[in-house]
Design a protein around this motif. Structure first.
Motif, PDB file in Angstrom:
ATOM      1  N   TYR A   1      59.564  60.228   3.256  1.00  0.00           N
ATOM      2  CA  TYR A   1      58.944  59.329   2.286  1.00  0.00           C
ATOM      3  C   TYR A   1      59.987  58.555   1.494  1.00  0.00           C
ATOM      4  O   TYR A   1      59.771  57.401   1.113  1.00  0.00           O
ATOM      5  CB  TYR A   1      58.022  60.108   1.343  1.00  0.00           C
ATOM      6  CG  TYR A   1      56.597  60.172   1.856  1.00  0.00           C
ATOM      7  CD1 TYR A   1      55.925  59.018   2.241  1.00  0.00           C
ATOM      8  CD2 TYR A   1      55.924  61.379   1.966  1.00  0.00           C
ATOM      9  CE1 TYR A   1      54.636  59.062   2.723  1.00  0.00           C
ATOM     10  CE2 TYR A   1      54.628  61.440   2.438  1.00  0.00           C
ATOM     11  CZ  TYR A   1      53.984  60.276   2.821  1.00  0.00           C
ATOM     12  OH  TYR A   1      52.692  60.322   3.305  1.00  0.00           O
ATOM     13  N   GLY A   2      61.134  59.160   1.247  1.00  0.00           N
ATOM     14  CA  GLY A   2      62.216  58.440   0.593  1.00  0.00           C
ATOM     15  C   GLY A   2      62.696  57.286   1.448  1.00  0.00           C
ATOM     16  O   GLY A   2      63.019  56.201   0.944  1.00  0.00           O
ATOM     17  N   GLY A   3      62.738  57.526   2.765  1.00  0.00           N
ATOM     18  CA  GLY A   3      63.137  56.474   3.696  1.00  0.00           C
ATOM     19  C   GLY A   3      62.146  55.329   3.710  1.00  0.00           C
ATOM     20  O   GLY A   3      62.529  54.152   3.768  1.00  0.00           O
ATOM     21  N   VAL A   4      60.848  55.648   3.658  1.00  0.00           N
ATOM     22  CA  VAL A   4      59.809  54.615   3.631  1.00  0.00           C
ATOM     23  C   VAL A   4      59.907  53.804   2.345  1.00  0.00           C
ATOM     24  O   VAL A   4      59.774  52.569   2.370  1.00  0.00           O
ATOM     25  CB  VAL A   4      58.408  55.249   3.757  1.00  0.00           C
ATOM     26  CG1 VAL A   4      57.319  54.198   3.565  1.00  0.00           C
ATOM     27  CG2 VAL A   4      58.245  55.922   5.118  1.00  0.00           C
ATOM     28  N   ILE A   5      60.162  54.480   1.226  1.00  0.00           N
ATOM     29  CA  ILE A   5      60.314  53.771  -0.053  1.00  0.00           C
ATOM     30  C   ILE A   5      61.511  52.824   0.005  1.00  0.00           C
ATOM     31  O   ILE A   5      61.435  51.668  -0.412  1.00  0.00           O
ATOM     32  CB  ILE A   5      60.481  54.779  -1.211  1.00  0.00           C
ATOM     33  CG1 ILE A   5      59.189  55.562  -1.417  1.00  0.00           C
ATOM     34  CG2 ILE A   5      60.883  54.052  -2.500  1.00  0.00           C
ATOM     35  CD1 ILE A   5      59.316  56.740  -2.361  1.00  0.00           C
ATOM     36  N   GLY A   6      62.625  53.317   0.567  1.00  0.00           N
ATOM     37  CA  GLY A   6      63.814  52.472   0.705  1.00  0.00           C
ATOM     38  C   GLY A   6      63.563  51.279   1.600  1.00  0.00           C
ATOM     39  O   GLY A   6      63.971  50.149   1.298  1.00  0.00           O
ATOM     40  N   ALA A   7      62.870  51.509   2.723  1.00  0.00           N
ATOM     41  CA  ALA A   7      62.564  50.420   3.653  1.00  0.00           C
ATOM     42  C   ALA A   7      61.620  49.405   3.013  1.00  0.00           C
ATOM     43  O   ALA A   7      61.739  48.191   3.250  1.00  0.00           O
ATOM     44  CB  ALA A   7      61.941  50.991   4.928  1.00  0.00           C
ATOM     45  N   THR A   8      60.678  49.891   2.207  1.00  0.00           N
ATOM     46  CA  THR A   8      59.738  48.995   1.520  1.00  0.00           C
ATOM     47  C   THR A   8      60.473  48.079   0.547  1.00  0.00           C
ATOM     48  O   THR A   8      60.202  46.869   0.481  1.00  0.00           O
ATOM     49  CB  THR A   8      58.676  49.819   0.753  1.00  0.00           C
ATOM     50  OG1 THR A   8      57.941  50.626   1.685  1.00  0.00           O
ATOM     51  CG2 THR A   8      57.719  48.905  -0.001  1.00  0.00           C
ATOM     52  N   ILE A   9      61.413  48.641  -0.195  1.00  0.00           N
ATOM     53  CA  ILE A   9      62.217  47.832  -1.116  1.00  0.00           C
ATOM     54  C   ILE A   9      63.007  46.785  -0.339  1.00  0.00           C
ATOM     55  O   ILE A   9      63.097  45.620  -0.745  1.00  0.00           O
ATOM     56  CB  ILE A   9      63.176  48.729  -1.928  1.00  0.00           C
ATOM     57  CG1 ILE A   9      62.378  49.640  -2.868  1.00  0.00           C
ATOM     58  CG2 ILE A   9      64.178  47.885  -2.719  1.00  0.00           C
ATOM     59  CD1 ILE A   9      63.216  50.681  -3.572  1.00  0.00           C
ATOM     60  N   ALA A  10      63.552  47.196   0.810  1.00  0.00           N
ATOM     61  CA  ALA A  10      64.329  46.269   1.646  1.00  0.00           C
ATOM     62  C   ALA A  10      63.464  45.095   2.109  1.00  0.00           C
ATOM     63  O   ALA A  10      63.916  43.943   2.110  1.00  0.00           O
ATOM     64  CB  ALA A  10      64.900  47.013   2.851  1.00  0.00           C
ATOM     65  N   VAL A  11      62.231  45.387   2.520  1.00  0.00           N
ATOM     66  CA  VAL A  11      61.327  44.331   2.983  1.00  0.00           C
ATOM     67  C   VAL A  11      61.035  43.345   1.858  1.00  0.00           C
ATOM     68  O   VAL A  11      61.087  42.119   2.052  1.00  0.00           O
ATOM     69  CB  VAL A  11      60.009  44.931   3.507  1.00  0.00           C
ATOM     70  CG1 VAL A  11      58.960  43.831   3.706  1.00  0.00           C
ATOM     71  CG2 VAL A  11      60.242  45.642   4.836  1.00  0.00           C
ATOM     72  N   LEU A  12      60.730  43.868   0.673  1.00  0.00           N
ATOM     73  CA  LEU A  12      60.398  42.991  -0.455  1.00  0.00           C
ATOM     74  C   LEU A  12      61.581  42.100  -0.835  1.00  0.00           C
ATOM     75  O   LEU A  12      61.418  40.907  -1.120  1.00  0.00           O
ATOM     76  CB  LEU A  12      59.955  43.831  -1.652  1.00  0.00           C
ATOM     77  CG  LEU A  12      58.649  44.627  -1.451  1.00  0.00           C
ATOM     78  CD1 LEU A  12      58.386  45.521  -2.664  1.00  0.00           C
ATOM     79  CD2 LEU A  12      57.481  43.687  -1.212  1.00  0.00           C
ATOM     80  N   VAL A  13      62.787  42.678  -0.829  1.00  0.00           N
ATOM     81  CA  VAL A  13      63.988  41.910  -1.160  1.00  0.00           C
ATOM     82  C   VAL A  13      64.258  40.849  -0.108  1.00  0.00           C
ATOM     83  O   VAL A  13      64.509  39.675  -0.421  1.00  0.00           O
ATOM     84  CB  VAL A  13      65.211  42.850  -1.306  1.00  0.00           C
ATOM     85  CG1 VAL A  13      66.505  42.028  -1.416  1.00  0.00           C
ATOM     86  CG2 VAL A  13      65.056  43.749  -2.514  1.00  0.00           C
ATOM     87  N   CYS A  14      64.207  41.240   1.162  1.00  0.00           N
ATOM     88  CA  CYS A  14      64.504  40.308   2.255  1.00  0.00           C
ATOM     89  C   CYS A  14      63.446  39.224   2.391  1.00  0.00           C
ATOM     90  O   CYS A  14      63.760  38.071   2.736  1.00  0.00           O
ATOM     91  CB  CYS A  14      64.636  41.077   3.570  1.00  0.00           C
ATOM     92  SG  CYS A  14      66.102  42.119   3.669  1.00  0.00           S
ATOM     93  N   ALA A  15      62.193  39.563   2.139  1.00  0.00           N
ATOM     94  CA  ALA A  15      61.122  38.570   2.226  1.00  0.00           C
ATOM     95  C   ALA A  15      61.329  37.473   1.188  1.00  0.00           C
ATOM     96  O   ALA A  15      61.141  36.284   1.474  1.00  0.00           O
ATOM     97  CB  ALA A  15      59.770  39.245   2.013  1.00  0.00           C
ATOM     98  N   LYS A  16      61.729  37.878  -0.007  1.00  0.00           N
ATOM     99  CA  LYS A  16      61.983  36.896  -1.063  1.00  0.00           C
ATOM    100  C   LYS A  16      63.226  36.069  -0.735  1.00  0.00           C
ATOM    101  O   LYS A  16      63.245  34.850  -0.921  1.00  0.00           O
ATOM    102  CB  LYS A  16      62.160  37.623  -2.399  1.00  0.00           C
ATOM    103  CG  LYS A  16      62.282  36.684  -3.594  1.00  0.00           C
ATOM    104  CD  LYS A  16      62.273  37.458  -4.893  1.00  0.00           C
ATOM    105  CE  LYS A  16      62.340  36.523  -6.095  1.00  0.00           C
ATOM    106  NZ  LYS A  16      61.195  35.610  -6.174  1.00  0.00           N
TER     107      LYS A  16
END
Length: 288
Positions: A105-120
Motif C-alpha cells: 500500500y505504501g508503494g501504491v501511495i507513492g505511485a499515486t503521488i507520482a502520477v499526480l505530479v507527472c500529469a500536472k
C-alpha cells in the motif's frame, strides 16, 4: 538454516529453495530479482496499454521511472513507519532492502503521488493515466508476492487446510511464529516444522483474478478512472480477509488494528460508493 518448503496436503515438496543466487561471487536475492522483473513487466504492460488507447507510450517510460522511485520509497517508508521497533536502534537497516520490508500500500501511495505530479507536469489526464497503469500495478503485486515465498515471510496462522504450507522453524523470523503454530510443531528427521496459511499465494492468486477482470473489462469501461477504482476495490476486497490471516501485520500504534486491513476496508467502502455514483452519473449521460 534448512531450505525445504512443502505443501503436504498437495503432495508437493521443494527440497532446496534458497533465498538468493550467487553471480560472480555476488549474492543476489530472489526477492530483488522478482521485484525487478515485476517492474520491467509493468513498464511493458503500461506502454502497451498506452499504445492501445492512443496515448504516447514514451510518456509512460518517463513517468514510470519517477513512479518506481516514489513507489519503492513509499513502500519502504510505510513499512518502516509501522515497524519502527525493528529499526530504531539500527537506522542503517532502513536502507537494507535486500532483507525485504516493502509494504504494497505504501508503494501504491507513492505511485499515486507520482502520477499526480507527472500529469500536472506533462499536462496529461490523471484519471486516464491511472487506468493505464492499473493492470501494471496489480501485476506487480501478483508477481511480487513470490518474493515473500523465497523469504519465508508474509504467511498466516497455523492451518491444516488443503493449501497448508510447511516451513522449517529455523527458516522463519521468531516474531512471526505464534503459540498456535508452536503447539502444532512437527519434528521430522530432527527438523522442527510449522504449518501455516500461504497468504502470499492467496494474495497472488487473488491479484491474478483482478488482473484478468481488468483485462476483460478495459474495453467496456464507461469513463476515465473507472479501471483504477475497480483495481482499488478488487485488491482491497481480497486484502481485507487475507491480511486478517497474517502473523506479521503492521499494527496501528495505540489502536492495535492491522493498518493494511483497515486501509483496505476503507478503500473498499470509498471506491464502492464512488463506482456506484459515477456509474449512475455516466448512465444518465448515455440516456440523454
Amino acid at each position: 538454516m534448512h531450505d525445504i518448503i512443502s505443501f503436504p496436503n498437495l503432495g508437493i515438496t521443494l527440497e532446496h529453495v534458497g533465498k538468493s543466487i550467487s553471480v560472480f561471487g555476488i549474492e543476489i536475492a530472489y526477492y530483488g530479482i522478482i521485484i525487478g522483473s515485476a517492474i520491467l513487466i509493468g513498464f511493458w504492460i503500461a506502454m502497451a496499454e498506452a499504445k492501445r488507447t492512443g496515448q504516447n507510450p514514451e510518456d509512460y517510460l518517463d513517468m514510470g521511472i519517477v513512479g518506481v522511485i516514489l513507489g519503492i520509497a513509499g513502500a519502504r517508508i510505510y513499512y518502516v513507519a509501522f515497524s519502527w521497533e525493528m529499526y530504531k536502534d539500527d537506522l542503517l537497516q532502513i536502507l537494507n532492502l535486500r532483507a525485504g520490508g516493502l509494504a504494497i500500500y505504501g508503494g501504491v501511495i507513492g505511485a499515486t503521488i507520482a502520477v499526480l505530479v507527472c500529469a500536472k507536469w506533462k499536462k496529461l489526464c490523471a484519471p486516464q493515466i491511472f487506468d493505464t497503469i492499473a493492470m501494471a500495478l496489480v501485476n506487480g503485486q501478483m508477481l511480487g508476492r513470490w518474493g515473500n515465498f523465497f523469504n519465508r515471510e508474509a504467511f498466516g496462522e497455523y492451518t491444516d487446510s488443503f493449501f497448508a504450507m510447511r516451513l522449517p522453524l529455523d527458516a522463519v523470523r521468531n516474531e512471526d511464529v505464534t503459540e498456535l503454530m508452536r503447539e502444532h510443531i512437527q519434528v521430522m528427521d530432527g527438523v522442527h516444522y510449522i504449518q501455516v496459511h500461504p497468504t502470499f499465494l492467496y494474495e497472488s492468486l487473488w491479484c491474478c483474478v483482478v488482473f484478468c477482470f481488468l483485462m476483460f473489462y478495459r474495453k467496456h469501461k464507461k469513463y476515465e478512472g473507472e479501471l483504477f477504482l475497480i483495481y482499488l476495490f478488487g485488491y482491497g476486497l481480497g486484502r481485507v480477509w487475507i491480511e486478517g490471516l497474517r502473523t506479521d501485520q503492521l499494527i496501528i500504534p495505540g489502536v492495535g488494528l492491522p493498518v493494511s486491513q483497515v486501509l483496505a476496508g476503507v478503500l473498499v467502502i470509498v471506491t464502492a460508493v464512488m463506482l456506484l455514483i459515477l456509474r449512475k452519473k455516466y448512465k444518465k449521460k448515455d440516456i440523454l
